[in-house]
Design a protein around this motif. Structure first.
Motif, PDB file in Angstrom:
ATOM      1  N   MET A   1       0.848  -1.173   0.000  1.00 53.21           N
ATOM      2  CA  MET A   1       0.000   0.000   0.000  1.00 53.21           C
ATOM      3  C   MET A   1       0.893   1.235   0.000  1.00 53.21           C
ATOM      4  SD  MET A   1      -3.074   1.376   2.505  1.00 53.21           S
ATOM      5  CE  MET A   1      -2.802   0.181   3.710  1.00 53.21           C
ATOM      6  N   LYS A   2       0.478   2.224  -0.746  1.00 51.28           N
ATOM      7  CA  LYS A   2       1.229   3.479  -0.820  1.00 51.28           C
ATOM      8  C   LYS A   2       0.263   4.630  -0.580  1.00 51.28           C
ATOM      9  CE  LYS A   2       2.814   4.581  -4.875  1.00 51.28           C
ATOM     10  NZ  LYS A   2       3.603   4.751  -6.106  1.00 51.28           N
ATOM     11  N   ILE A   3       0.680   5.580   0.253  1.00 50.69           N
ATOM     12  CA  ILE A   3      -0.126   6.759   0.534  1.00 50.69           C
ATOM     13  C   ILE A   3       0.659   7.978   0.071  1.00 50.69           C
ATOM     14  CG2 ILE A   3      -1.243   8.145   2.319  1.00 50.69           C
ATOM     15  CD1 ILE A   3      -1.435   5.567   3.978  1.00 50.69           C
TER      16      ILE A   3
ATOM     17  N   TYR B   1       0.373  12.356  -0.853  1.00 47.48           N
ATOM     18  CA  TYR B   1      -0.391  13.596  -0.772  1.00 47.48           C
ATOM     19  C   TYR B   1       0.213  14.594  -1.741  1.00 47.48           C
ATOM     20  CZ  TYR B   1      -2.431  17.916   0.864  1.00 47.48           C
ATOM     21  OH  TYR B   1      -3.087  19.123   0.916  1.00 47.48           O
TER      22      TYR B   1
ATOM     23  N   ASN C   1      -4.052  10.266  -1.960  1.00 43.82           N
ATOM     24  CA  ASN C   1      -4.236   9.035  -2.727  1.00 43.82           C
ATOM     25  C   ASN C   1      -3.745   7.845  -1.910  1.00 43.82           C
ATOM     26  OD1 ASN C   1      -4.868   7.613  -5.263  1.00 43.82           O
ATOM     27  ND2 ASN C   1      -2.683   7.202  -5.290  1.00 43.82           N
ATOM     28  N   ILE C   2      -4.605   6.848  -1.766  1.00 44.04           N
ATOM     29  CA  ILE C   2      -4.240   5.600  -1.097  1.00 44.04           C
ATOM     30  C   ILE C   2      -4.272   4.518  -2.164  1.00 44.04           C
ATOM     31  CG2 ILE C   2      -4.811   3.970   0.737  1.00 44.04           C
ATOM     32  CD1 ILE C   2      -6.431   6.338   2.009  1.00 44.04           C
ATOM     33  N   GLU C   3      -3.099   4.003  -2.499  1.00 42.22           N
ATOM     34  CA  GLU C   3      -2.990   3.012  -3.567  1.00 42.22           C
ATOM     35  C   GLU C   3      -2.833   1.628  -2.955  1.00 42.22           C
ATOM     36  OE1 GLU C   3       0.638   2.135  -6.244  1.00 42.22           O
ATOM     37  OE2 GLU C   3      -0.503   3.725  -7.231  1.00 42.22           O
TER      38      GLU C   3
ATOM     39  N   ALA D   1      -7.260   1.998  -6.015  1.00 41.76           N
ATOM     40  CA  ALA D   1      -6.893   3.170  -5.214  1.00 41.76           C
ATOM     41  C   ALA D   1      -8.142   3.921  -4.776  1.00 41.76           C
ATOM     42  CB  ALA D   1      -5.992   4.104  -6.019  1.00 41.76           C
TER      43      ALA D   1
ATOM     44  N   ILE E   1      -0.456  10.026   7.899  1.00 38.00           N
ATOM     45  CA  ILE E   1       0.335   8.884   7.465  1.00 38.00           C
ATOM     46  C   ILE E   1       0.817   8.005   8.624  1.00 38.00           C
ATOM     47  CG2 ILE E   1       2.463   8.249   6.255  1.00 38.00           C
ATOM     48  CD1 ILE E   1       1.836  10.397   4.269  1.00 38.00           C
TER      49      ILE E   1
END
Length: 94
Positions: free
Chosen positions: A1-3, A5, A13-15, A43, A61
């Protein structure tokens, strides 16, 4: 998961799925959900994130999994979680 801004566009964006093409998107009240062809969520984007969450979305985060019914899930003990929550409250007052 990648967050991520994006300060220029105020977009959070939360991928969930890296390198999976987006087949469809659904926007509901400034929240965009991107779907893969097989309907998995790729996402979630929050438009105008600074207005909808906090003035500093990067503060979000600091994540913790607090509760899960799965036995193999990652858990953070209550003491550590409360300590983080207390520190975030102190930073917010500063």
């Amino acid at each position: 998961m990648k967050i991520e801004y994006d300060t220029a566009h105020d977009l959070l964006n939360i991928e969930f799925l890296d390198d999976v093409p987006i087949d469809d998107s659904l926007e509901v009240d400034g929240i965009v959900i991107d779907y893969a062809k097989d309907k998995r969520i790729v996402a979630i984007e929050v438009l105008d994130a600074g207005k909808r969450t906090t003035r500093k979305p990067l503060d979000l985060i600091d994540l913790a999994i607090v509760k899960s019914s799965r036995s193999d899930a990652v858990h953070e003990d209550d003491v550590a979680y409360r300590r983080k929550k207390k520190n975030r409250a102190k930073r917010a007052r500063s």
